[in-house]
Design a protein around this motif. Structure first.
Motif, PDB file in Angstrom:
ATOM      1  N   ALA A  42      18.301  -4.082 -14.160  1.00 48.37           N
ATOM      2  CA  ALA A  42      17.724  -4.798 -13.663  1.00 48.37           C
ATOM      3  C   ALA A  42      16.802  -4.526 -11.948  1.00 48.37           C
ATOM      4  N   VAL A  43      17.620  -3.811 -12.399  1.00 50.62           N
ATOM      5  CA  VAL A  43      16.785  -2.561 -10.784  1.00 50.62           C
ATOM      6  C   VAL A  43      15.785  -2.197 -11.551  1.00 50.62           C
ATOM      7  N   GLU A  44      16.420  -0.882 -12.500  1.00 46.15           N
ATOM      8  CA  GLU A  44      15.012   0.363 -12.366  1.00 46.15           C
ATOM      9  C   GLU A  44      13.700  -0.775 -13.032  1.00 46.15           C
ATOM     10  N   GLN A  45      14.213  -1.954 -14.109  1.00 44.70           N
ATOM     11  CA  GLN A  45      12.951  -3.213 -14.377  1.00 44.70           C
ATOM     12  C   GLN A  45      12.257  -3.234 -13.630  1.00 44.70           C
ATOM     13  N   LEU A  46      12.707  -3.838 -12.359  1.00 41.16           N
ATOM     14  CA  LEU A  46      12.245  -3.970 -10.783  1.00 41.16           C
ATOM     15  C   LEU A  46      11.324  -3.559 -10.261  1.00 41.16           C
ATOM     16  N   ARG A  47      12.119  -2.197 -10.212  1.00 41.95           N
ATOM     17  CA  ARG A  47      10.956  -0.316 -10.313  1.00 41.95           C
ATOM     18  C   ARG A  47       9.530  -0.653 -10.844  1.00 41.95           C
ATOM     19  N   GLN A  48       9.674  -0.411 -11.722  1.00 43.01           N
ATOM     20  CA  GLN A  48       8.342  -0.750 -12.632  1.00 43.01           C
ATOM     21  C   GLN A  48       7.265  -1.657 -12.265  1.00 43.01           C
ATOM     22  N   VAL A  49       7.981  -3.416 -11.997  1.00 39.64           N
ATOM     23  CA  VAL A  49       7.235  -3.972 -11.715  1.00 39.64           C
ATOM     24  C   VAL A  49       6.480  -4.021 -10.319  1.00 39.64           C
ATOM     25  N   PHE A  50       7.775  -3.846  -9.272  1.00 44.65           N
ATOM     26  CA  PHE A  50       7.507  -3.463  -7.355  1.00 44.65           C
ATOM     27  C   PHE A  50       6.065  -2.813  -7.126  1.00 44.65           C
ATOM     28  N   VAL A  51       5.727  -1.356  -8.520  1.00 45.68           N
ATOM     29  CA  VAL A  51       5.275  -0.604  -8.439  1.00 45.68           C
ATOM     30  C   VAL A  51       3.518  -1.295  -8.461  1.00 45.68           C
ATOM     31  N   GLU A  52       3.904  -1.475  -9.349  1.00 44.56           N
ATOM     32  CA  GLU A  52       2.076  -2.249  -9.938  1.00 44.56           C
ATOM     33  C   GLU A  52       1.869  -3.295  -8.560  1.00 44.56           C
ATOM     34  N   VAL A  53       2.750  -3.738  -8.035  1.00 42.33           N
ATOM     35  CA  VAL A  53       2.127  -4.876  -6.868  1.00 42.33           C
ATOM     36  C   VAL A  53       2.144  -4.090  -5.039  1.00 42.33           C
ATOM     37  N   HIS A  54       1.636  -2.423  -5.678  1.00 37.83           N
ATOM     38  CA  HIS A  54       1.442  -0.784  -3.849  1.00 37.83           C
ATOM     39  C   HIS A  54       2.881  -1.548  -3.546  1.00 37.83           C
ATOM     40  N   ALA A  55       4.138  -2.071  -3.447  1.00 40.18           N
ATOM     41  CA  ALA A  55       5.233  -1.868  -2.598  1.00 40.18           C
ATOM     42  C   ALA A  55       5.664  -0.544  -3.352  1.00 40.18           C
ATOM     43  N   THR A  56       6.807  -0.244  -2.060  1.00 45.20           N
ATOM     44  CA  THR A  56       7.176   1.173  -1.956  1.00 45.20           C
ATOM     45  C   THR A  56       8.626   0.762  -2.298  1.00 45.20           C
ATOM     46  N   THR A  57       9.567   1.063  -3.749  1.00 44.84           N
ATOM     47  CA  THR A  57      10.807   0.672  -3.689  1.00 44.84           C
ATOM     48  C   THR A  57      11.443   1.720  -3.369  1.00 44.84           C
ATOM     49  N   MET A  58      13.163   1.134  -2.311  1.00 50.13           N
ATOM     50  CA  MET A  58      13.541   2.139  -2.301  1.00 50.13           C
ATOM     51  C   MET A  58      14.698   3.053  -3.752  1.00 50.13           C
ATOM     52  N   ARG A  59      14.971   4.493  -2.550  1.00 49.90           N
ATOM     53  CA  ARG A  59      15.960   5.140  -3.295  1.00 49.90           C
ATOM     54  C   ARG A  59      17.356   4.836  -4.322  1.00 49.90           C
ATOM     55  N   ASN A  60      17.769   4.212  -2.217  1.00 50.12           N
ATOM     56  CA  ASN A  60      19.390   3.754  -2.298  1.00 50.12           C
ATOM     57  C   ASN A  60      19.439   2.135  -3.110  1.00 50.12           C
ATOM     58  N   SER A  61      20.162   1.767  -3.582  1.00 53.96           N
ATOM     59  CA  SER A  61      20.921   0.212  -3.810  1.00 53.96           C
ATOM     60  C   SER A  61      22.633  -0.246  -3.062  1.00 53.96           C
ATOM     61  N   VAL A  62      22.246  -1.428  -3.679  1.00 48.70           N
ATOM     62  CA  VAL A  62      23.915  -0.975  -3.060  1.00 48.70           C
ATOM     63  C   VAL A  62      24.107  -2.491  -4.405  1.00 48.70           C
ATOM     64  N   SER A  63      25.104  -1.741  -5.365  1.00 52.05           N
ATOM     65  CA  SER A  63      25.338  -2.201  -6.921  1.00 52.05           C
ATOM     66  C   SER A  63      27.070  -2.682  -6.641  1.00 52.05           C
ATOM     67  N   PHE A  64      27.109  -4.318  -7.760  1.00 60.03           N
ATOM     68  CA  PHE A  64      28.090  -4.750  -8.140  1.00 60.03           C
ATOM     69  C   PHE A  64      28.688  -4.983  -9.024  1.00 60.03           C
TER      70      PHE A  64
END
Length: 207
Positions: A134-156
């Motif tokens: 889900a996160v990898e898909q969201l990275r594609q979405v946020f780049v299209e709205v000109h946001a910068t996603t963080m490399r590190n994340s927290v996952s469970f």
């Protein structure tokens, strides 16, 4: 020869400037959602650290559907104002069927310039993947709205096996370390991008 400056600690990085305004966004609106437990833990981690203010954005409490008649949607206007005020975003998302929830996509698409030139971090949960698909898909979405996603994340991964009935982690060390590193990156980008936006409005390059 000048003396070498000591490296800043993560705590110093988040307190040397004014507090960073973080909007924490729930990704799920399902009844009985596990998002409440993961988001509660995330909020407690942020509040335990200096240098942040926290605004919780829950799409389950917002009516973002466009009205049939023309007019102002108060919830949408409130969302725009809250996201505009934020310096950074943290998305708490599950993974549903190898993707992220539709209400989260609707929330993202409901606004535009409020995301621009701001950092986004992710806390995800799910089955064996821990929500990372889900996160990898969201990275594609946020780049299209000109946001910068963080490399590190927290996952469970298998999140329901990691928290007790009170919402506390059975083995918190690894997740807390991941959160600390993610927040350090988020703080750096939030400060850098805020300075950049104040210096040169991002609207002149956004298309």
């Amino acid at each position: 020869m000048s003396a070498q400056l000591p490296a800043l600690s993560i705590r110093e990085m988040t307190t040397m400037n004014e507090k960073i305004k973080v909007a924490l966004i729930y990704g799920s609106i399902r009844e009985g959602r596990y998002c409440d437990i993961v988001a509660k833990w995330t909020c407690s981690q942020i509040r335990a650290r200096d240098g942040y203010t926290l605004d919780i954005v829950d799409p389950a409490t917002l009516s973002l559907s466009p009205p049939l008649e023309r007019g102002v949607n108060p919830d949408l206007e409130d969302l725009r104002e809250r996201l505009e005020q934020a310096d950074a975003f943290i998305i708490v998302t599950p993974e549903y069927n190898h993707g992220y929830p539709a209400p989260l996509k609707h929330l993202i698409d409901s606004v535009n310039k409020e995301w621009q030139a701001k950092p986004v971090a992710f806390v995800s949960y799910g089955g064996v993947s821990g929500g990372l698909r889900a996160v990898e898909q969201l990275r594609q979405v946020f780049v299209e709205v000109h946001a910068t996603t963080m490399r590190n994340s927290v996952s469970f991964a298998n999140a329901w096996e990691q928290f007790d009935e009170r919402g506390n982690l059975y083995a918190p060390v690894r997740a807390e370390k991941s959160m600390e590193m993610m927040l350090a990156q988020l703080s750096w980008w939030a400060s850098a991008l805020k300075d950049a936006r104040n210096s040169i409005p991002y609207s002149i390059v956004a298309t």
